[in-house]
Design a protein around this motif. Structure first.
Motif, short mmCIF file in Angstrom:
data_model
loop_
_atom_site.label_atom_id
_atom_site.label_comp_id
_atom_site.label_asym_id
_atom_site.label_seq_id
_atom_site.Cartn_x
_atom_site.Cartn_y
_atom_site.Cartn_z
N LEU A 20 -35.93 18.45 19.97
CA LEU A 20 -36.25 17.26 20.76
C LEU A 20 -37.30 16.42 20.04
CD1 LEU A 20 -36.53 18.83 24.33
CD2 LEU A 20 -34.48 18.03 23.14
N VAL A 21 -38.33 17.07 19.54
CA VAL A 21 -39.37 16.35 18.80
C VAL A 21 -38.78 15.69 17.57
CG1 VAL A 21 -41.60 16.57 17.63
CG2 VAL A 21 -41.13 17.95 19.67
N ALA A 22 -37.93 16.43 16.87
CA ALA A 22 -37.33 15.91 15.63
C ALA A 22 -36.44 14.71 15.88
CB ALA A 22 -36.54 17.01 14.93
N SER A 23 -35.92 14.57 17.09
CA SER A 23 -35.04 13.43 17.37
C SER A 23 -35.78 12.12 17.20
CB SER A 23 -34.47 13.54 18.79
OG SER A 23 -35.48 13.32 19.79
N PHE A 24 -37.08 12.09 17.48
CA PHE A 24 -37.85 10.86 17.30
C PHE A 24 -38.12 10.59 15.82
CE2 PHE A 24 -39.31 12.40 21.57
CZ PHE A 24 -38.65 11.43 22.30
N PHE A 245 -51.76 8.44 28.26
CA PHE A 245 -51.84 9.46 27.21
C PHE A 245 -51.50 8.90 25.83
CE2 PHE A 245 -47.47 9.77 28.84
CZ PHE A 245 -46.72 9.74 27.66
N VAL A 246 -50.83 7.75 25.78
CA VAL A 246 -50.48 7.15 24.50
C VAL A 246 -51.74 6.79 23.71
CG1 VAL A 246 -49.41 5.11 23.43
CG2 VAL A 246 -48.22 6.36 25.25
N PHE A 247 -52.83 6.54 24.40
CA PHE A 247 -54.07 6.13 23.75
C PHE A 247 -54.99 7.32 23.44
CE2 PHE A 247 -52.40 2.54 26.04
CZ PHE A 247 -52.54 1.49 25.14
N GLU A 248 -54.56 8.51 23.78
CA GLU A 248 -55.37 9.69 23.52
C GLU A 248 -55.26 10.13 22.07
OE1 GLU A 248 -54.01 12.59 26.29
OE2 GLU A 248 -54.83 11.55 28.05
N ASP A 254 -44.66 14.74 19.60
CA ASP A 254 -44.75 15.94 20.43
C ASP A 254 -45.22 15.60 21.84
OD1 ASP A 254 -44.84 19.14 20.13
OD2 ASP A 254 -46.49 18.48 21.43
N ARG A 255 -46.23 14.77 21.93
CA ARG A 255 -46.76 14.42 23.26
C ARG A 255 -45.76 13.61 24.06
NH1 ARG A 255 -47.67 14.10 27.60
NH2 ARG A 255 -49.58 13.71 28.78
N TYR A 256 -45.01 12.71 23.42
CA TYR A 256 -44.01 11.96 24.16
C TYR A 256 -42.88 12.89 24.62
CZ TYR A 256 -41.26 8.05 25.85
OH TYR A 256 -40.57 7.18 26.66
N THR A 257 -42.57 13.89 23.81
CA THR A 257 -41.58 14.88 24.22
C THR A 257 -42.01 15.58 25.50
OG1 THR A 257 -40.88 15.24 21.93
CG2 THR A 257 -40.34 16.97 23.52
N GLU A 258 -43.31 15.96 25.56
CA GLU A 258 -43.83 16.60 26.77
C GLU A 258 -43.68 15.68 27.98
OE1 GLU A 258 -45.38 19.81 27.52
OE2 GLU A 258 -43.97 20.02 25.86
N TYR A 259 -44.02 14.42 27.79
CA TYR A 259 -43.87 13.45 28.88
C TYR A 259 -42.41 13.39 29.35
CZ TYR A 259 -42.76 8.82 30.78
OH TYR A 259 -42.24 7.79 31.52
N ALA A 260 -41.50 13.23 28.39
CA ALA A 260 -40.09 13.08 28.75
C ALA A 260 -39.56 14.33 29.44
CB ALA A 260 -39.27 12.77 27.50
N LEU A 261 -40.03 15.50 29.02
CA LEU A 261 -39.58 16.73 29.67
C LEU A 261 -40.05 16.80 31.12
CD1 LEU A 261 -40.11 19.33 26.80
CD2 LEU A 261 -37.93 18.71 27.87
N ASP A 262 -41.16 16.14 31.41
CA ASP A 262 -41.67 16.15 32.77
C ASP A 262 -41.06 15.06 33.66
OD1 ASP A 262 -43.35 18.33 32.47
OD2 ASP A 262 -45.03 17.12 31.75
N VAL A 263 -40.31 14.15 33.07
CA VAL A 263 -39.58 13.15 33.86
C VAL A 263 -38.40 13.85 34.54
CG1 VAL A 263 -38.13 11.08 33.75
CG2 VAL A 263 -40.25 11.21 32.42
#
Length: 457
Positions: A20-24, A245-248, A254-263
């Motif tokens: 999933l991370v690699a897809s980006f 979280f984008v500004f953290e 990886d962090r966007y993957t975590e977000y998307a998994l929580d959607v």
């Protein structure tokens, strides 16, 4: 929204989160391969009485799609119905209540983008004239209730229409009563994506203000300049918003993957059908524990479908989507990609834009996002100023970025002229919705139907 063709082959099964991370990362492109993808929606109405045509009525949505095949568009079927068209200029798809969307092809420069837009609008006007149909460039239906609007025969929409009222009060309005302009842009690396994402998110409220064009609801002023933007504030908090979280520190794929998994999920597409997975977890899907497909793991297509069901102000797929603008007339369709290409596709401009916003706090960014639907350019920003104070500066940065790109057309012009509609807004001090409201209270004498003449393509 994404349309899945019935004949699409299945993609590889996802065995690990790393895929999933690699897809980006697969979206990374060298700058000479960066492209511009512009999407724009418009309302469809009957000239005779301004009603929104259904899919099946004579001269309705299906007939419009069928007629467009005369221009070389190829039909895409779902359940035996033509629900989209593919062609050299991208794809034409249907939003839930029959709004027409052109998802343009990935193009090298804004001259090509504007030519593509012109071809599309000329084609739909030609077909519309044949059937007595018009197309309206506005951010929200000015006079229609939800009950007056048709529903298109797309399986994912049926699931979303059932689910939306469970999670927000205005999700159905988003689906049925709004139109937008959007631009999709590339990145060269994870670091480049991060900088573009941050600038795009921070300045998305400025785009919302400059393109604010939805001041009417059911025939009367609604108290907003961009009611379309306001609608997103109570559509579904689990999949919308400014993504602080984008500004953290450490933000990336990886962090966007975590977000998307929580959607929460909406659906899974199998064998030409959409299975209702609304509210279920993609994390369970990864483990083969999705209740509607027990024992089955997702494919990359499933992940891409899932990414398309998150609706933040900026969205990451294998490119970045700028999502803050109301629908509008022809000139502003070209102005939106001009703004973002100018800001994001030249490193000097990108750095200058970041300098404008980098000191804003999370609270200040959110307050700006909350204020801009009603206040437009008068929305407050950090330092006791308003958006109006930086609008000209940001447009100048975009202009410098377009100049540095040096994309020249056959007449010797660069891309900066596409910013002219935005310069006029800053010069006049009035966003599009404010001009419409002046006419409503003036020469229109309170008759909102005049907007059909004013903003018809």
């Amino acid at each position: 929204m994404t349309t899945r063709p019935e004949t699409k082959k299945s993609s590889p099964v996802i065995e690990s989160r790393d895929q999933l991370v690699a897809s980006f990362a697969r979206g990374e492109k060298a700058p000479d391969r960066w492209r511009i993808g512009t999407e724009h929606e418009k309302f469809v109405y009957a000239d005779s009485d301004h009603h929104a045509p259904s899919y099946t009525e004579k001269g309705g949505i299906r007939d419009l799609l069928d007629a467009l095949t005369a221009f070389g568009w190829e039909p895409v079927l779902e359940g035996g119905n033509v629900i989209a068209l593919n062609g050299t200029d991208g794809s034409i798809s249907l939003e839930p209540a029959g709004q027409f969307e052109l998802s343009g092809a990935p193009l090298e420069n804004l001259h090509q983008t504007c030519a593509e837009t012109g071809r599309h609008l000329q084609q739909i006007k030609t077909i519309g004239d044949k059937f007595g149909i018009g197309f309206l460039g506005l951010g929200m239906w000015p006079d229609k209730t939800r009950a007056e609007l048709p529903i298109m025969p797309k399986g994912r929409y049926a699931i979303m229409l059932r689910h939306m009222p469970r999670v927000g009060s205005m999700g159905l309005d988003m689906m049925l009563r709004t139109c937008t302009i959007q631009v999709n842009l590339d990145y060269s690396s994870e670091a480049d994506m991060v900088q573009k994402f941050r600038v795009g998110l921070a300045l998305q409220p400025l785009a919302t203000a400059l393109f604010a064009n939805s001041p009417f609801t059911e025939g009367k002023p609604n108290g907003m300049l961009s009611y379309r933007s306001h609608i997103w504030s109570d559509t579904d908090p689990a999949r919308t918003g400014m993504l602080p979280f984008v500004f953290e520190d450490g933000f990336g794929y990886d962090r966007y993957t975590e977000y998307a998994l929580d959607v929460p999920m909406y659906f899974v597409y199998r064998d030409g059908r959409y299975l209702d997975a609304a509210g279920l977890s993609f994390r369970d899907f990864l483990k083969g524990e999705l209740s509607v497909l027990p024992g089955e793991k997702p494919t990359l297509d499933d992940w891409n479908d899932h990414l398309s069901t998150a609706f933040p102000e900026v969205r990451l797929k294998t490119f970045l989507e700028m999502r803050g603008a109301d629908g509008g007339p022809w000139g502003r369709i070209c102005a939106l990609p001009a703004l973002w290409v100018g800001l994001l596709y030249d490193q000097g401009a990108l750095d200058a834009a970041w300098d404008v916003v980098k000191h804003w706090t999370i609270e200040e960014r959110q307050a700006l996002r909350d204020a801009v639907p009603k206040l437009g350019l008068d929305a407050p920003i950090a330092g006791g100023r308003t958006l109006r104070a930086i609008a000209g500066e940001v447009i100048d940065i975009a202009s410098a970025g377009l100049t540095a790109r040096g994309r020249i057309d056959s007449s010797g012009s660069n891309e900066t002229g596409f910013l002219d509609p935005l310069r006029e807004i800053v010069r006049s001090g009035k966003v599009p919705a404010e001009l419409l409201l002046e006419k409503y209270h003036g020469v229109w004498n309170g008759d909102v139907s005049k907007v059909y003449d004013e903003l018809r393509f």
